[in-house]
Design a protein around this motif. Sequence first.
Motif, PDB file in Angstrom:
ATOM      1  N   LYS A 238      51.742  36.894  37.829  1.00 26.40           N
ATOM      2  CA  LYS A 238      50.412  37.256  37.339  1.00 26.40           C
ATOM      3  C   LYS A 238      49.853  38.412  38.157  1.00 26.40           C
ATOM      4  O   LYS A 238      49.847  38.388  39.379  1.00 26.40           O
ATOM      5  CB  LYS A 238      49.481  36.049  37.417  1.00 26.40           C
ATOM      6  CG  LYS A 238      48.078  36.325  36.896  1.00 26.40           C
ATOM      7  CD  LYS A 238      47.217  35.072  36.967  1.00 26.40           C
ATOM      8  CE  LYS A 238      45.794  35.360  36.516  1.00 26.40           C
ATOM      9  NZ  LYS A 238      44.935  34.156  36.579  1.00 26.40           N
ATOM     10  N   ILE A 239      49.370  39.418  37.444  1.00 26.38           N
ATOM     11  CA  ILE A 239      48.806  40.600  38.091  1.00 26.38           C
ATOM     12  C   ILE A 239      47.294  40.494  38.185  1.00 26.38           C
ATOM     13  O   ILE A 239      46.698  40.695  39.237  1.00 26.38           O
ATOM     14  CB  ILE A 239      49.190  41.880  37.316  1.00 26.38           C
ATOM     15  CG1 ILE A 239      50.707  42.009  37.247  1.00 26.38           C
ATOM     16  CG2 ILE A 239      48.563  43.102  37.953  1.00 26.38           C
ATOM     17  CD1 ILE A 239      51.365  42.161  38.588  1.00 26.38           C
ATOM     18  N   ALA A 240      46.660  40.185  37.059  1.00 24.74           N
ATOM     19  CA  ALA A 240      45.195  40.135  37.012  1.00 24.74           C
ATOM     20  C   ALA A 240      44.770  39.397  35.757  1.00 24.74           C
ATOM     21  O   ALA A 240      45.580  39.129  34.852  1.00 24.74           O
ATOM     22  CB  ALA A 240      44.604  41.540  37.042  1.00 24.74           C
ATOM     23  N   SER A 241      43.513  39.035  35.694  1.00 27.26           N
ATOM     24  CA  SER A 241      42.931  38.412  34.505  1.00 27.26           C
ATOM     25  C   SER A 241      41.688  39.189  34.112  1.00 27.26           C
ATOM     26  O   SER A 241      40.987  39.743  34.955  1.00 27.26           O
ATOM     27  CB  SER A 241      42.583  36.946  34.771  1.00 27.26           C
ATOM     28  OG  SER A 241      41.637  36.845  35.816  1.00 27.26           O
ATOM     29  N   CYS A 242      41.444  39.213  32.806  1.00 29.64           N
ATOM     30  CA  CYS A 242      40.311  39.948  32.254  1.00 29.64           C
ATOM     31  C   CYS A 242      39.556  39.015  31.316  1.00 29.64           C
ATOM     32  O   CYS A 242      40.175  38.247  30.561  1.00 29.64           O
ATOM     33  CB  CYS A 242      40.801  41.193  31.512  1.00 29.64           C
ATOM     34  SG  CYS A 242      39.476  42.235  30.846  1.00 29.64           S
TER      35      CYS A 242
END
Length: 679
Positions: A238-242
């Motif tokens: 996982k890189i990021a969440s938006c």
Amino acid sequence: MSLSECLRAFIPFLLQCSCLPPSLCIICLLTLLLSLSLSLSAVCTEAVLQVRSRLPLNTPQHTHLCLRPTTMAVRDAASPLLLGLLCLLHTWGARATVEVNMEDKVEAVLGDTARITCMFKSQDFGGSGGMTIKWYYVKNSKEIKQIYSQDSLQSTVEKNTPYSERITVDTTGTVGEVVLTIRDVQLSDDEVAFNCYVKIIGEGTGEGTTKLKVFKTPEDPTIQGVEQGISVSDEMAKIASCEVENGYPKPKITWYRDKMPLHNIPDVVKVDHRVTSKSSGLYSVNSDLNMKVEKKDKDAVFYCEVTFLVPGAEKMLETNSINITVFYPPTTVNLWVESPKGKIKEGDTVEFLCASDGNSESQFFMIDNNEGPRLKMENVTRHNSRVYVCVVEDFENSVKLLTNTSVFVNYLDEVVIEPTGSVLVDWKNEFLATCNALSSLRTKTTWFKNGKEVEKGHHLSLKAVTYDTAGTYDCVVTVPEIQGMQANASLQVTVQGPPEIIEKHLSEAETNERELELTCHVRSYPTPNITWGTTNGKIISSSNHMTNVGAKSVAKVQVNITSNTNVFCNASNKFGKDSVTYVIKFTKAETPKPQEKAQKGSYGVVIPVIIICILLLAILGSVLYFLYKKGKICNRSGKKDFTKEKSSKDKIVVEMKSDNTEEAILLGVNGEKQLPNDQ
């Protein structure tokens, strides 16, 4: 056509005639009566024929019942006439249909007001006559309910509907146009169809439908990157969440890396979207970006873009950009001297720095058997000149790299002067000295005396030395390539020779005092013997003091008022002697001449002037005293004592002064140690 058939044909005709204009209705009625009469005539004719068929032939009854041909013609002509009238009426009714025009859809923002226009027209409608307008709402193609009705007498908003309190219907001032206004548009109004039904008496009916679309702009999107670093050896992580909240219809999220959109790629990129419908009916969308990172992603910029619909357009919002921490193994390693910049000299503090192009939590550095990527060495010497090695290991990725760098510490040895220490040089002779210092770099040598440059190079050459030549000589050796790298040493030069009296040019003096103080400065090494005397053989006592170039002697001489006084100062040592004779002339002080007596006639003028001046001075003194008491003048915080210093008995001192003897004279006045031969 039988009577029953005629009646069955005219029943729908009568129903349709009710919708026609009055003039047309009259024509319809006349046509109906004509048709009925023709039908009755035909019925009667049929009856006569039936009776005649039952009577015997050639009887009077049979003859009387014979019909004229015109009777049958009328009957035969009735049916075509009736059909023509019916076709005319049907054609007239088709032309009188009401035409309703409405937009396919109307768009509105949640909470705003929506306006739905219904435009209708008919060829013969002039805006007068009976008209009925009705509004319906259709939801999910099943729920159909009237919400408004209007005729020539009244208008009514239907109660107990979702729109009972939120709608009004008004005209726009244009014939054949009404507007349904819906206040405080709700999400429940989305995709609801509103039907406008128009009926005009004598013209017909028509209807149209408009669908309402509702929109809600979402809140600004947010992005959250992962806090921990991601290794290139990991699988997709996982890189990021938006996240974007409270939008309608559902917003759409798109991920970007360095301004390039990201889409699902097996085993490389995976985007997960989750849509949440809240109790309010609004939508929230959460999206996670998963990737298999590469080394180049360490400088990549990630952000997400949210697109959403608004009335008549599509808009976009972007989050702020984020970076991620990427762990990757090293491929190269470098070792360098961080400070000082440039060449290194003895005494410097040297700091090494080792770095690789990798970024891994498992990296391990060692410089010259010292752990860590930094090594600091203080006060280095030439013995620290060698090759230094840095080793970096990445245990997780099984990588080991090493590099090295060479360090040379420049040096400058102590300055060596030949001859060393302090030297004696005979007066008027030549003196040579050398100065040098061993260095790893090119040097520059300069000789200084009293802070002034006297010679450049390793050699100091002094020709025909005098007492002015004596002093301390500093040899300074510098390294031009390195600022601040220098060494120095000193040489004390002492000139030995016969005495030299400085005051020879001050051998005459005049005075009006009976006693005179004379000073005699002598430059000499060894220290000279100084004596004072007169031409008549009298020895004068003196106070003698040593100086850095010889001696100073002070004598008090009694001045002869009748003739010139001749005093001599003698100085001698083992190398020779020198003397100076002072000629002192006594002069009487001038006395003021007595003032001539003023004429008696002038006293009459002088006395009044004096009196006036005294009065003015008294007035001025009073004013000054008053101002003084008021504090206007003279600082009264403290009084100053003004005393006139009593001058000591006037003395004439005859001295010879030079740069080399100034300090000696002052020291002699303050009472330095006397010479053993002082008198």
